[in-house]
Design a protein around this motif. Sequence first.
Motif, mmCIF file in Angstrom:
data_model
loop_
_atom_site.group_PDB
_atom_site.id
_atom_site.type_symbol
_atom_site.label_atom_id
_atom_site.label_comp_id
_atom_site.label_asym_id
_atom_site.label_seq_id
_atom_site.Cartn_x
_atom_site.Cartn_y
_atom_site.Cartn_z
ATOM 1 N N UNK A 125 5.190 2.097 -11.828
ATOM 2 C CA UNK A 125 6.300 1.831 -10.911
ATOM 3 C C UNK A 125 6.464 0.328 -10.684
ATOM 4 N N UNK A 126 7.697 -0.119 -10.504
ATOM 5 C CA UNK A 126 7.936 -1.526 -10.175
ATOM 6 C C UNK A 126 7.625 -1.783 -8.698
ATOM 7 N N UNK A 127 6.749 -2.744 -8.440
ATOM 8 C CA UNK A 127 6.302 -3.037 -7.079
ATOM 9 C C UNK A 127 6.287 -4.539 -6.820
ATOM 10 N N UNK A 128 6.307 -4.873 -5.542
ATOM 11 C CA UNK A 128 5.958 -6.220 -5.088
ATOM 12 C C UNK A 128 4.529 -6.096 -4.596
ATOM 13 N N UNK A 129 3.661 -6.979 -5.084
ATOM 14 C CA UNK A 129 2.243 -6.912 -4.730
ATOM 15 C C UNK A 129 1.890 -8.031 -3.764
ATOM 16 N N UNK A 130 1.203 -7.676 -2.682
ATOM 17 C CA UNK A 130 0.682 -8.649 -1.728
ATOM 18 C C UNK A 130 -0.833 -8.558 -1.729
ATOM 19 N N UNK A 131 -1.482 -9.702 -1.899
ATOM 20 C CA UNK A 131 -2.934 -9.753 -1.868
ATOM 21 C C UNK A 131 -3.406 -11.027 -1.193
ATOM 22 N N UNK A 132 -4.578 -10.954 -0.590
ATOM 23 C CA UNK A 132 -5.119 -12.124 0.091
ATOM 24 C C UNK A 132 -5.841 -13.028 -0.896
ATOM 25 N N UNK A 133 -5.830 -14.306 -0.576
ATOM 26 C CA UNK A 133 -6.436 -15.302 -1.452
ATOM 27 C C UNK A 133 -7.910 -15.523 -1.126
ATOM 28 N N UNK A 134 -8.674 -15.659 -2.176
ATOM 29 C CA UNK A 134 -10.081 -16.024 -2.056
ATOM 30 C C UNK A 134 -10.407 -16.911 -3.242
ATOM 31 N N UNK A 135 -10.738 -18.161 -2.974
ATOM 32 C CA UNK A 135 -11.070 -19.126 -4.017
ATOM 33 C C UNK A 135 -9.969 -19.226 -5.074
ATOM 34 N N UNK A 136 -8.731 -19.217 -4.634
ATOM 35 C CA UNK A 136 -7.608 -19.387 -5.544
ATOM 36 C C UNK A 136 -7.195 -18.152 -6.316
ATOM 37 N N UNK A 137 -7.818 -17.051 -6.047
ATOM 38 C CA UNK A 137 -7.486 -15.802 -6.742
ATOM 39 C C UNK A 137 -6.873 -14.800 -5.770
ATOM 40 N N UNK A 138 -5.843 -14.115 -6.243
ATOM 41 C CA UNK A 138 -5.207 -13.075 -5.439
ATOM 42 C C UNK A 138 -6.038 -11.810 -5.617
ATOM 43 N N UNK A 139 -6.647 -11.371 -4.544
ATOM 44 C CA UNK A 139 -7.543 -10.210 -4.603
ATOM 45 C C UNK A 139 -6.775 -8.959 -5.029
ATOM 46 N N UNK A 140 -7.397 -8.186 -5.919
ATOM 47 C CA UNK A 140 -6.838 -6.922 -6.372
ATOM 48 C C UNK A 140 -5.730 -7.047 -7.392
ATOM 49 N N UNK A 141 -5.375 -8.260 -7.772
ATOM 50 C CA UNK A 141 -4.246 -8.464 -8.681
ATOM 51 C C UNK A 141 -4.488 -7.847 -10.056
ATOM 52 N N UNK A 142 -5.675 -8.006 -10.594
ATOM 53 C CA UNK A 142 -5.967 -7.460 -11.918
ATOM 54 C C UNK A 142 -5.798 -5.949 -11.974
ATOM 55 N N UNK A 143 -6.310 -5.272 -10.996
ATOM 56 C CA UNK A 143 -6.194 -3.812 -10.943
ATOM 57 C C UNK A 143 -4.726 -3.401 -10.777
ATOM 58 N N UNK A 144 -4.001 -4.089 -9.912
ATOM 59 C CA UNK A 144 -2.584 -3.777 -9.702
ATOM 60 C C UNK A 144 -1.784 -4.038 -10.975
ATOM 61 N N UNK A 145 -2.085 -5.144 -11.642
ATOM 62 C CA UNK A 145 -1.380 -5.506 -12.874
ATOM 63 C C UNK A 145 -1.602 -4.444 -13.958
ATOM 64 N N UNK A 146 -2.793 -3.874 -13.992
ATOM 65 C CA UNK A 146 -3.099 -2.858 -15.003
ATOM 66 C C UNK A 146 -2.447 -1.514 -14.724
ATOM 67 N N UNK A 147 -2.019 -1.292 -13.498
ATOM 68 C CA UNK A 147 -1.500 0.027 -13.133
ATOM 69 C C UNK A 147 0.007 0.042 -12.845
ATOM 70 N N UNK A 148 0.564 -1.106 -12.420
ATOM 71 C CA UNK A 148 1.966 -1.148 -11.992
ATOM 72 C C UNK A 148 2.751 -2.223 -12.722
ATOM 73 N N UNK A 149 4.055 -2.137 -12.582
ATOM 74 C CA UNK A 149 4.962 -3.153 -13.094
ATOM 75 C C UNK A 149 5.189 -4.141 -11.951
ATOM 76 N N UNK A 150 4.457 -5.252 -11.965
ATOM 77 C CA UNK A 150 4.550 -6.224 -10.876
ATOM 78 C C UNK A 150 5.814 -7.051 -11.040
ATOM 79 N N UNK A 151 6.746 -6.875 -10.115
ATOM 80 C CA UNK A 151 8.000 -7.619 -10.159
ATOM 81 C C UNK A 151 7.874 -8.950 -9.439
ATOM 82 N N UNK A 152 6.969 -9.034 -8.463
ATOM 83 C CA UNK A 152 6.697 -10.272 -7.733
ATOM 84 C C UNK A 152 5.335 -10.144 -7.074
ATOM 85 N N UNK A 153 4.740 -11.286 -6.773
ATOM 86 C CA UNK A 153 3.436 -11.334 -6.123
ATOM 87 C C UNK A 153 3.538 -12.257 -4.914
ATOM 88 N N UNK A 154 2.964 -11.815 -3.800
ATOM 89 C CA UNK A 154 2.852 -12.633 -2.596
ATOM 90 C C UNK A 154 1.371 -12.870 -2.344
#
Length: 164
Positions: free
Chosen positions: A43-72
């Motif tokens: 599904x196409x989603x907007x993903x929001x994740x918190x930052x830790x050491x310059x990395x958006x937490x959970x982004x890799x898992x979300x990217x592998x499962x969804x169609x990321x249209x934007x990231x916050x």
Amino acid sequence: MEVRAILYISATGFTERYARMLSEAAGLPACPAGGPDLPAPGSPVVYLGWLCAGRVRGLGRARGRYDLRAVCAVGMAPPEMVSLPRLAEDNSLGDTPLFYLRGGYAPDRLPLPWRVMMAPMARKGARDRTEDPTALAMKEAFAHGGDWVSPEDLGPVLDWLRRG
């Protein structure tokens, strides 16, 4: 542009608050990653994740499962201290639109492993002698927490969604 949901991961509640505000303003469901009512894979989603050491937490898992249209990315730094091009590069976002939202810091709500990881930064901040207002605000936040969540900060994200 079709977006079916707002997907998010939150450790201390700031990202969740942004996700819920965005959900209400955009008329889209807000779904916590790992929650029971997740969008269908792909599904196409907007993903929001918190930052830790310059990395958006959970982004890799979300990217592998969804169609990321934007990231916050939700962090505690003032926006002027955040380089969006570098953040996009560090998170391998390519052409995916990236937005930064200033959230907050709540040391008392951090899970224990993260609290232990952040403790040296808080101690370092307590020792720093500075007159810089931005550095003083960050020092205060590390010591006592801070909350900068603002519905106005979602303006660029909402504009992007409306243009889609």
